[in-house]
Motif scaffolding. Structure first.
Motif, PDB file in Angstrom:
ATOM      1  N   GLN A 171       0.719  -1.254   0.327  1.00 47.94           N
ATOM      2  CA  GLN A 171      -0.023   0.067  -0.130  1.00 47.94           C
ATOM      3  C   GLN A 171       0.800   1.334   0.083  1.00 47.94           C
ATOM      4  O   GLN A 171       0.386   2.409  -0.102  1.00 47.94           O
ATOM      5  N   SER A 172       2.157   1.222   0.269  1.00 44.09           N
ATOM      6  CA  SER A 172       2.839   2.448   0.299  1.00 44.09           C
ATOM      7  C   SER A 172       3.336   2.942  -1.301  1.00 44.09           C
ATOM      8  O   SER A 172       2.814   2.226  -2.237  1.00 44.09           O
ATOM      9  N   ALA A 173       3.436   4.187  -1.164  1.00 43.17           N
ATOM     10  CA  ALA A 173       3.616   5.130  -2.658  1.00 43.17           C
ATOM     11  C   ALA A 173       4.931   4.401  -3.190  1.00 43.17           C
ATOM     12  O   ALA A 173       5.992   4.363  -2.558  1.00 43.17           O
ATOM     13  N   THR A 174       4.890   4.277  -4.401  1.00 42.13           N
ATOM     14  CA  THR A 174       6.338   4.023  -5.262  1.00 42.13           C
ATOM     15  C   THR A 174       6.352   4.573  -6.375  1.00 42.13           C
ATOM     16  O   THR A 174       7.643   4.791  -6.862  1.00 42.13           O
ATOM     17  N   GLY A 175       5.603   5.622  -6.442  1.00 49.46           N
ATOM     18  CA  GLY A 175       5.771   6.628  -7.830  1.00 49.46           C
ATOM     19  C   GLY A 175       6.684   7.549  -7.819  1.00 49.46           C
ATOM     20  O   GLY A 175       7.224   7.927  -8.687  1.00 49.46           O
ATOM     21  N   ASP A 176       7.317   8.143  -6.454  1.00 52.16           N
ATOM     22  CA  ASP A 176       8.187   8.853  -6.819  1.00 52.16           C
ATOM     23  C   ASP A 176       9.447   8.325  -7.289  1.00 52.16           C
ATOM     24  O   ASP A 176      10.390   9.118  -7.677  1.00 52.16           O
ATOM     25  N   TRP A 177       9.762   7.135  -7.165  1.00 57.90           N
ATOM     26  CA  TRP A 177      10.746   6.669  -7.564  1.00 57.90           C
ATOM     27  C   TRP A 177      10.632   6.258  -9.140  1.00 57.90           C
ATOM     28  O   TRP A 177      11.549   6.730 -10.070  1.00 57.90           O
ATOM     29  N   PHE A 178       9.565   5.932  -9.438  1.00 57.70           N
ATOM     30  CA  PHE A 178       9.163   5.897 -11.011  1.00 57.70           C
ATOM     31  C   PHE A 178       9.220   7.244 -11.713  1.00 57.70           C
ATOM     32  O   PHE A 178       9.423   7.299 -12.912  1.00 57.70           O
ATOM     33  N   ALA A 179       8.832   8.319 -10.905  1.00 60.38           N
ATOM     34  CA  ALA A 179       8.972   9.634 -11.313  1.00 60.38           C
ATOM     35  C   ALA A 179      10.457  10.027 -11.850  1.00 60.38           C
ATOM     36  O   ALA A 179      10.663  10.880 -12.576  1.00 60.38           O
ATOM     37  N   ILE A 180      11.466   9.405 -11.265  1.00 58.24           N
ATOM     38  CA  ILE A 180      12.846   9.576 -11.861  1.00 58.24           C
ATOM     39  C   ILE A 180      13.358   8.542 -12.794  1.00 58.24           C
ATOM     40  O   ILE A 180      13.791   9.165 -13.728  1.00 58.24           O
ATOM     41  N   ILE A 181      12.898   7.318 -12.584  1.00 60.44           N
ATOM     42  CA  ILE A 181      13.244   6.281 -13.520  1.00 60.44           C
ATOM     43  C   ILE A 181      12.654   6.762 -15.165  1.00 60.44           C
ATOM     44  O   ILE A 181      13.230   6.712 -15.912  1.00 60.44           O
ATOM     45  N   ALA A 182      11.452   7.339 -15.110  1.00 59.53           N
ATOM     46  CA  ALA A 182      10.801   7.300 -16.261  1.00 59.53           C
ATOM     47  C   ALA A 182      11.368   8.268 -17.215  1.00 59.53           C
ATOM     48  O   ALA A 182      11.513   7.870 -18.381  1.00 59.53           O
ATOM     49  N   PRO A 183      11.509   9.320 -16.757  1.00 61.35           N
ATOM     50  CA  PRO A 183      12.138  10.486 -17.601  1.00 61.35           C
ATOM     51  C   PRO A 183      13.671  10.202 -18.046  1.00 61.35           C
ATOM     52  O   PRO A 183      14.133  10.419 -19.234  1.00 61.35           O
ATOM     53  N   VAL A 184      14.282   9.751 -16.968  1.00 60.05           N
ATOM     54  CA  VAL A 184      15.845   9.207 -17.463  1.00 60.05           C
ATOM     55  C   VAL A 184      15.615   8.066 -18.509  1.00 60.05           C
ATOM     56  O   VAL A 184      16.494   8.273 -19.436  1.00 60.05           O
ATOM     57  N   GLY A 185      14.750   7.093 -18.407  1.00 59.40           N
ATOM     58  CA  GLY A 185      14.797   6.104 -19.257  1.00 59.40           C
ATOM     59  C   GLY A 185      14.369   6.628 -20.609  1.00 59.40           C
ATOM     60  O   GLY A 185      14.714   6.134 -21.949  1.00 59.40           O
ATOM     61  N   ILE A 186      13.278   7.468 -20.785  1.00 53.66           N
ATOM     62  CA  ILE A 186      12.821   8.210 -22.039  1.00 53.66           C
ATOM     63  C   ILE A 186      13.929   8.928 -22.673  1.00 53.66           C
ATOM     64  O   ILE A 186      14.031   8.939 -23.845  1.00 53.66           O
TER      65      ILE A 186
END
Length: 237
Positions: free
Chosen positions: A100-115
């Motif tokens: 139930q914890s938030a995971t999006g803050d890490w994906f917010a870094i991963i996504a633009p770097v990958g893109i």
């Protein structure tokens, strides 16, 4: 999103580099809970599936009579689809794993770097072109020497700016748990507007399939933001 029959080695290498970078970043988080490894795997699988499905729906089907159709269909992918599929897969995985914890803050870094890494590959490969326009200081010439809107560099710059804003918000502990939702809304809006300058097939009047997917990104981001905000308010009230 693909204009040449054969992808370059650099294109594939940069795509793999994006995956390795995301693994390196996510491994720092996964030490907290073994379920996070499964969530990452789900995100990666969902991103690949979403990237393929949106590409096929937006333009892949148009290449059916092309002599290189199998290679085009195999290599074509969509960033908007990857974000949609990855987000959906993470939410499903978290539900079944009871996380139930938030995971999006890490994906917010991963996504633009990958893109950003992926866009460097697009630039080297010569795909994801902008519309033909008059030669100017900002235009790029395609393989045939035709001046085009610099769609790939503009996308790269947007993600670089988004990454900078996300890192700043994270450093100042602002909007914790909401950073990926903000990114989805911002990138969805950017892509919807930027598609008018990209050379992509139009499905509904002037609207492309990628713009429809971009609306989906904005909707998912807004729904996720509202839901997270409601949950946070309940715990703090």
């Amino acid at each position: 999103m693909i204009d040449e029959p054969a992808p370059s080695t650099a294109y594939g290498g940069l795509m793999l580099a994006g995956i390795f970078v995301s693994i390196a970043l996510w491994s720092r988080v996964a030490k907290r809970d073994p379920r996070l490894v499964l969530i990452y795997v789900a995100a990666l699988a969902g991103a690949f599936l979403g990237a393929k499905l949106v590409y096929l729906g937006a333009e892949g089907w148009l290449h059916w009579h092309d002599e290189h159709r199998w290679l085009i269909l195999a290599t074509g992918k969509s960033i908007t689809g990857a974000l949609l599929g990855g987000y959906a897969a993470v939410e499903i995985a978290k539900h079944f794993l009871g996380y139930q914890s938030a995971t999006g803050d890490w994906f917010a870094i991963i996504a633009p770097v990958g893109i950003m890494l992926g866009r460097v590959g697009c630039l080297l490969h010569g795909c994801c072109l902008g519309r033909v326009c008059g030669p100017a200081w900002f235009t790029l010439n395609d393989a045939a020497g035709v001046a085009r809107w610099p769609a790939v560099p503009v996308d790269f710059l947007f993600n670089a700016l988004a990454l900078g804003v996300i890192l700043l918000l994270r450093r100042r502990h602002l909007l914790s748990g909401q950073l990926f939702h903000l990114y989805l809304m911002a990138y969805g809006l950017f892509r919807f507007l930027h598609e008018f300058w990209r050379d992509t097939p139009q499905l509904l009047g002037p609207i492309s399939g990628y713009q429809i997917a971009s609306l989906g990104l904005m909707a998912l981001g807004a729904i996720g933001f509202a839901r997270r905000q409601r949950t946070t308010t309940q715990y703090t009230s």
